[in-house]
Structure formats: structure tokens, C-alpha cells
Scaffold this active site. Structure first.
Site: not given
Ligand SMILES: *[C@@H]1O[C@H](CO)[C@@H](O)[C@H](O)[C@H]1NC(C)=O
Ligand SMILES: *[C@@H]1O[C@H](CO)[C@@H](O)[C@H](O)[C@H]1NC(C)=O
Ligand SMILES: *[C@@H]1O[C@H](CO)[C@@H](O)[C@H](O)[C@H]1NC(C)=O
Length: 355
Positions: A39, A121, A155, A308
Site C-alpha cells: 500500500s 482491492d 486490500h 508518496w
């Protein structure tokens, strides 16, 4: 079989965290460095593998992550759920940064790359992982790249082990680790290091999971004061056994302060590390309720994510705060190749945590 539970045992050093420098008595092959993550940790793994392709010579693996530089030119939420982000500008950025803000993209031809995504997901959808694959295909050798689709997986970090407190494979829920009948840690390590890896350990771990101080050059806003490293017994003494180094990055909300040892233990990395002389570094995030300008506006980091989204510097450049801290850890671990000596601090008594 009963052994399944028997060998999922964590030996976590119970005394105060030591310094990473005092752990640098191992013999690590500097060409063996790799990274994988889940993730936000997957986004970070791709950032490290691309921006620091000189250092991560054995490549990188991304579980449930998306394209490099995705969050810069569009709102980061476009890089989540079942959205379809554009990779046009990120690709152009990569090309213009190659050899300056990031290492030469030319290195990626020689790097192994692994990507995994679940069909169910709903947090980082399969289509987003496919865009990372497509983006990387401009630079990687097809024979070095693998994309794994996990049918029915939500997920979650996929394993084939029933770790205590795991979520269900079809549920995107904490701790985001589930028995999906697929050994994600083993498969990514085999892809990065080759099929010559020995089968994972079926016994209690030979070494311990050691806390170390993630401060100073190893720290950054959004990173916890304590992180962990698993060192197999054979890698503890320095000298004879040439060990490998793998960095394993958790996802948002999966930091040790929140889910305890689950990412360190239930993912199964250490079982492979033990039989294959791999040191596993587990950097750790922390909740940061400060507000920072990001590429998507002013945000705090309440979910303790690896960056990120441009929150702590230019997160996908070599100068990004989280990148710098992790790279400093890696460099420190591989830096002192052959100095012998004990690395477990005096008086450290590991305790056994039964799952
Ligand atoms: C998840 O799988 C279980 C069986 O393993 C099933 O009972 C449940 O309905 C499934 N949940 C979802 C949301 O699909
Ligand atoms: C932010 O976190 C700090 C430390 O955990 C806490 O003392 C403070 O009250 C928090 N501030 C807000 C606005 O939540
Ligand atoms: C972000 O915060 C800064 C300083 O607190 C402020 O000047 C700026 O207007 C904010 N930006 C947005 C998009 O809210």
C-alpha cells in the site's frame, strides 16, 4: 498442522532500542539490497527502487501499490480506490529526472520487479497496480518483471499463514494481513533473489527482531522513534556468512505503535530470512498530526503513512525525507561489511511472544 502456529513466534528484544550503528557488524553483500512494501509502503518501495536504483540492486516488490510519482500531478486520491490516474506526466517526469533527482533509469533494465494486486482491492485497485506495471515496462526487461493477480483478495498483504489477529482475505480491514493461500513474502523474495532460495523455516526463528532508534539521520517527521530489524543468527556475527538485506515496508495504519508485531511476524518475511541469510529491515511510521503542504494541499498524516504525496519534501526524489532516512539505514547496515563483534547489546534478554 500444529507447526504452522509453532513457528510463527516472535522474539522481540524487550530492552530499550539500541542504535543502528551498533548493529553494523554483519557481512552484507551490497549487491543484495532489495525492498518491498504494501500500500503506501508499496508506493514507497517503488519510489526507493526507482529513485535509488543504484542502491536497490536486487530490485523491488510492490503489494497493492500504484505508479511512481502518481500523486504529484493529480490529487493523490486519484491514485486510490478504483480510480484511473494518468501516468503521462509521471512518465515525463521520470525521464527528465533520470540521473539527477533520481538515479539513472537505465539501471532498471537489470532490476527485478514484482507487483501484486487483489481483484477485490477497493483501496488501491487492481487497475492502479496495472498502471505501475505499464509505467515500469518502459524501463524494465520483461523477463525481470512479474505481475501477480490474487483473485478475490481485498486490500491485504497476502500470506498462506493464519497469523493471530489477521483480517479475512476478502476484507480490507486492519491489520491488512490475511491468509489468502498465497505466500506473498516468499514469492517476492524468490522473484528478487531467484528460485535458488531455500524453503522457509518451519522452526522457531534463529535470531530476534531488534528495535533500534529511528532518530537522527534515520528519522524524519512521520517516522516513529523506534523501528525494527530481523537478523538471523548466522548474520549476527559478521564475517563468514554473506547475508542479504531486504527492506519491508508496512502500509498506513500498520505501524508497530498501532498493530504491534503483526507486520513484523504475520507477513512471514522472517521465516524466509532465516533459511536464506537475509536481514530484514522494518522502518516504522508514526501518526503525525502536524499540517504540511503536500502536492494535494495541506494535509496531516493521521494514518501514519510512508510519504508518496509530497508531504515531507519531494517524496519521490532522493531528497525526500522518508527516502533519505530509509536509505541512511540501508547504507549504515551495509556499510561496515566485515567488522566482527557481538551486536546484541549487553543484558538484552529476548522474550517469547506466543501467537
Ligand atoms: C468473505 O469470505 C467469507 C468466506 O470465506 C464469506 O463468508 C464472506 O461472505 C465473504 N465476504 C465478502 C464481503 O465477500
Ligand atoms: C498532536 O499530537 C500530539 C502528540 O501526540 C498531541 O500532544 C497533540 O494534542 C495533538 N494535537 C492535535 C491538534 O490533535
Ligand atoms: C496551506 O497552509 C498555508 C500556511 O498555513 C497557507 O498559507 C495556505 O493557504 C494553505 N493552502 C491551502 C491550499 O489551504
Amino acid at each position: 498442522m500444529a507447526g504452522r502456529f509453532f513457528y510463527l513466534v516472535a522474539l522481540v528484544q524487550s530492552t530499550a532500542a539500541t542504535t543502528l550503528d551498533s548493529l553494523t557488524t554483519k557481512n552484507i553483500n551490497p549487491n543484495s539490497v532489495s525492498v518491498s512494501g504494501f500500500s503506501s509502503g508499496g508506493y514507497m518501495a517503488a519510489q526507493l527502487g526507482i529513485a535509488h536504483s543504484e542502491l536497490f540492486k536486487s530490485g523491488f516488490g510492490v503489494f497493492a501499490g500504484g505508479p511512481y510519482d502518481c500523486g504529484r500531478d493529480q490529487d493523490y486520491t486519484t491514485c486510490l480506490f478504483n480510480n484511473t490516474p494518468s501516468i503521462e506526466q509521471p512518465l515525463a517526469n521520470m525521464l527528465s529526472w533520470s540521473g539527477s533527482e533520481i538515479d539513472c533509469l537505465c539501471n532498471l533494465k537489470q532490476r527485478k520487479v514484482y507487483i501484486q494486486a487483489g481483484t477485490a482491492d477497493d483501496v488501491v485497485g487492481l487497475g492502479i497496480a496495472r498502471l505501475l506495471e505499464s509505467q515500469l515496462s518502459h524501463f524494465t526487461d520483461p523477463s525481470n518483471a512479474q505481475f501477480v493477480t490474487s483473485v478475490g483478495a481485498a486490500h491485504v498483504f497476502p500470506t498462506d499463514l493464519d497469523g493471530q489477529g489477521n483480517s479475512a482475505c476478502n476484507q480490507s480491514a486492519l491489520p491488512y494481513i490475511a491468509n489468502c493461500g498465497y505466500d506473498g513474502a516468499g514469492e517476492v523474495l524468490k522473484w528478487l533473489y531467484g528460485n535458488g532460495l531455500k524453503p522457509r523455516s518451519e522452526r522457531p526463528l534463529s535470531g530476534s527482531i531488534l528495535p533500534f532508534r529511528q532518530t537522527g539521520i534515520f528519522g524524519a517527521p512521520g517516522l516513529a522513534e523506534t523501528a525494527f530489524v530481523y537478523v538471523p543468527e548466522k548474520c549476527q556475527q559478521g564475517g563468514k556468512t554473506a547475508c542479504k538485506l531486504h527492506v519491508a515496508l508496512h502500509g498506513c495504519g500498520m505501524h508497530h505503535e498501532h498493530i504491534g508485531d503483526k507486520f513484523l511476524v504475520n507477513t512471514g518475511y522472517n521465516l524466509w530470512a532465516d533459511t536464506n541469510e537475509i536481514v530484514v529491515l522494518y522502518p516504522q511510521t508514526t501518526v503525525d498530526n502536524g499540517t504540511y503542504p503536500t502536492w494535494s494541499g495541506n494535509l496531516s498524516n493521521l494514518n501514519a503513512c510512508f510519504d508518496w504525496i509530497g508531504q515531507y519534501g519531494e517524496s519521490d526524489w532522493k531528497t525526500g525525507d522518508h527516502m533519505k532516512a530509509i536509505v541512511n539505514m540501508v547504507r549504515t547496515i551495509i556499510g561496515h561489511k566485515s567488522e566482527p563483534g557481538p551486536f546484541i547489546s549487553q543484558g538484552a534478554l529476548p522474550f517469547v511472544e506466543e501467537l
